[in-house]
Design a protein around this motif. Structure first.
Motif, short mmCIF file in Angstrom:
data_model
loop_
_atom_site.label_atom_id
_atom_site.label_comp_id
_atom_site.label_asym_id
_atom_site.label_seq_id
_atom_site.Cartn_x
_atom_site.Cartn_y
_atom_site.Cartn_z
N GLU A 55 4.33 -10.22 0.27
CA GLU A 55 4.33 -9.14 -0.73
C GLU A 55 2.92 -8.93 -1.27
OE1 GLU A 55 6.75 -7.69 -4.68
OE2 GLU A 55 6.72 -9.83 -4.23
N LYS A 56 2.20 -10.02 -1.48
CA LYS A 56 0.83 -9.93 -2.00
C LYS A 56 -0.05 -9.11 -1.05
CE LYS A 56 -3.13 -12.94 -3.03
NZ LYS A 56 -4.04 -12.55 -1.95
N ASP A 57 0.01 -9.40 0.24
CA ASP A 57 -0.79 -8.65 1.22
C ASP A 57 -0.35 -7.19 1.27
OD1 ASP A 57 -2.29 -10.88 1.83
OD2 ASP A 57 -1.18 -11.33 3.68
N ALA A 58 0.96 -6.95 1.19
CA ALA A 58 1.47 -5.58 1.23
C ALA A 58 0.95 -4.77 0.05
CB ALA A 58 3.00 -5.58 1.24
N LEU A 59 1.03 -5.34 -1.14
CA LEU A 59 0.61 -4.60 -2.33
C LEU A 59 -0.90 -4.40 -2.36
CD1 LEU A 59 3.02 -6.15 -4.98
CD2 LEU A 59 3.27 -4.00 -3.70
N GLU A 60 -1.66 -5.38 -1.88
CA GLU A 60 -3.12 -5.20 -1.79
C GLU A 60 -3.47 -4.08 -0.82
OE1 GLU A 60 -4.86 -8.96 -0.75
OE2 GLU A 60 -4.49 -9.82 -2.74
N THR A 61 -2.76 -4.02 0.30
CA THR A 61 -3.01 -2.96 1.29
C THR A 61 -2.65 -1.60 0.73
OG1 THR A 61 -2.60 -4.51 3.09
CG2 THR A 61 -2.47 -2.17 3.62
N ILE A 62 -1.53 -1.52 0.02
CA ILE A 62 -1.13 -0.25 -0.62
C ILE A 62 -2.21 0.20 -1.60
CG2 ILE A 62 0.52 0.79 -2.21
CD1 ILE A 62 2.70 -0.88 -0.70
N ASP A 63 -2.73 -0.74 -2.40
CA ASP A 63 -3.80 -0.39 -3.35
C ASP A 63 -5.04 0.13 -2.62
OD1 ASP A 63 -2.29 -1.02 -5.58
OD2 ASP A 63 -3.15 -3.02 -5.80
N LEU A 64 -5.40 -0.50 -1.50
CA LEU A 64 -6.55 -0.04 -0.72
C LEU A 64 -6.31 1.35 -0.14
CD1 LEU A 64 -7.50 -3.34 1.14
CD2 LEU A 64 -8.84 -2.16 -0.62
N LEU A 65 -5.09 1.60 0.34
CA LEU A 65 -4.77 2.93 0.88
C LEU A 65 -4.83 3.99 -0.22
CD1 LEU A 65 -1.81 2.02 3.25
CD2 LEU A 65 -4.09 2.84 3.92
N LYS A 66 -4.32 3.66 -1.41
CA LYS A 66 -4.40 4.60 -2.53
C LYS A 66 -5.85 4.93 -2.86
CE LYS A 66 -1.82 2.34 -5.50
NZ LYS A 66 -0.97 1.96 -6.65
N GLU A 67 -6.69 3.91 -2.88
CA GLU A 67 -8.11 4.11 -3.18
C GLU A 67 -8.79 4.94 -2.09
OE1 GLU A 67 -12.11 1.39 -3.55
OE2 GLU A 67 -10.21 0.53 -4.24
N ALA A 68 -8.53 4.61 -0.83
CA ALA A 68 -9.17 5.29 0.28
C ALA A 68 -8.78 6.76 0.36
CB ALA A 68 -8.81 4.59 1.60
N TYR A 69 -7.54 7.06 0.02
CA TYR A 69 -7.06 8.44 0.14
C TYR A 69 -7.01 9.17 -1.19
CZ TYR A 69 -6.06 7.40 4.96
OH TYR A 69 -6.20 7.06 6.27
N GLY A 70 -7.52 8.55 -2.25
CA GLY A 70 -7.60 9.19 -3.55
C GLY A 70 -6.25 9.48 -4.16
N LEU A 71 -5.27 8.63 -3.88
CA LEU A 71 -3.93 8.82 -4.41
C LEU A 71 -3.78 8.04 -5.72
CD1 LEU A 71 -1.93 8.31 -1.12
CD2 LEU A 71 -2.62 10.46 -2.16
N GLU A 72 -3.06 8.63 -6.66
CA GLU A 72 -2.84 7.94 -7.93
C GLU A 72 -1.70 6.95 -7.85
OE1 GLU A 72 -2.75 10.39 -11.38
OE2 GLU A 72 -4.30 11.72 -10.60
N THR A 73 -0.63 7.33 -7.13
CA THR A 73 0.52 6.42 -7.05
C THR A 73 1.14 6.47 -5.66
OG1 THR A 73 2.10 8.10 -7.77
CG2 THR A 73 1.13 6.71 -9.48
N ILE A 74 1.61 5.33 -5.24
CA ILE A 74 2.50 5.20 -4.09
C ILE A 74 3.58 4.25 -4.56
CG2 ILE A 74 2.83 4.34 -1.73
CD1 ILE A 74 -0.03 5.08 -1.13
N SER A 75 4.82 4.64 -4.54
CA SER A 75 5.90 3.80 -5.01
C SER A 75 6.05 2.56 -4.15
CB SER A 75 7.21 4.60 -5.02
OG SER A 75 8.28 3.74 -5.32
N GLU A 76 6.25 1.42 -4.80
CA GLU A 76 6.53 0.19 -4.07
C GLU A 76 7.98 -0.22 -4.21
OE1 GLU A 76 3.80 -0.21 -6.49
OE2 GLU A 76 2.28 0.33 -5.06
N SER A 77 8.83 0.70 -4.63
CA SER A 77 10.24 0.36 -4.88
C SER A 77 11.03 0.16 -3.62
CB SER A 77 10.89 1.45 -5.71
OG SER A 77 10.83 2.69 -5.04
#
Length: 77
Positions: A55-77
């Motif tokens: 889960e830690k790696d998944a959430l870190e990757t999601i944060d990196l994708l949000k930053e790279a693509y300029g997204l404010e939120t991606i749901s992790e639900s």
């Protein structure tokens, strides 16, 4: 360039099932990771689960994708 996306497994039915991709459910194949369980975080590419990740790696990757693509939120639900 290929991009594997971290998702959470919601439902398993045989070698297929549903995953949550940013709040959207999608059916994928688990043929390459038969040991997967509901609630696992996995990487997917082109409709196939590739491997189980923490889960830690998944959430870190999601944060990196949000930053790279300029997204404010991606749901992790």
């Amino acid at each position: 360039m290929c991009l594997a996306i971290p998702v959470i497994v919601k439902k398993i039915e045989g070698d297929k099932g549903l995953v949550d991709i940013g709040g959207v459910c999608k059916e994928i194949s688990f043929i390459f990771i038969p040991e997967v369980k509901e609630g696992d975080w996995i990487l997917i590419h082109t409709g196939f689960g590739l491997n189980i990740i923490s889960e830690k790696d998944a959430l870190e990757t999601i944060d990196l994708l949000k930053e790279a693509y300029g997204l404010e939120t991606i749901s992790e639900s």
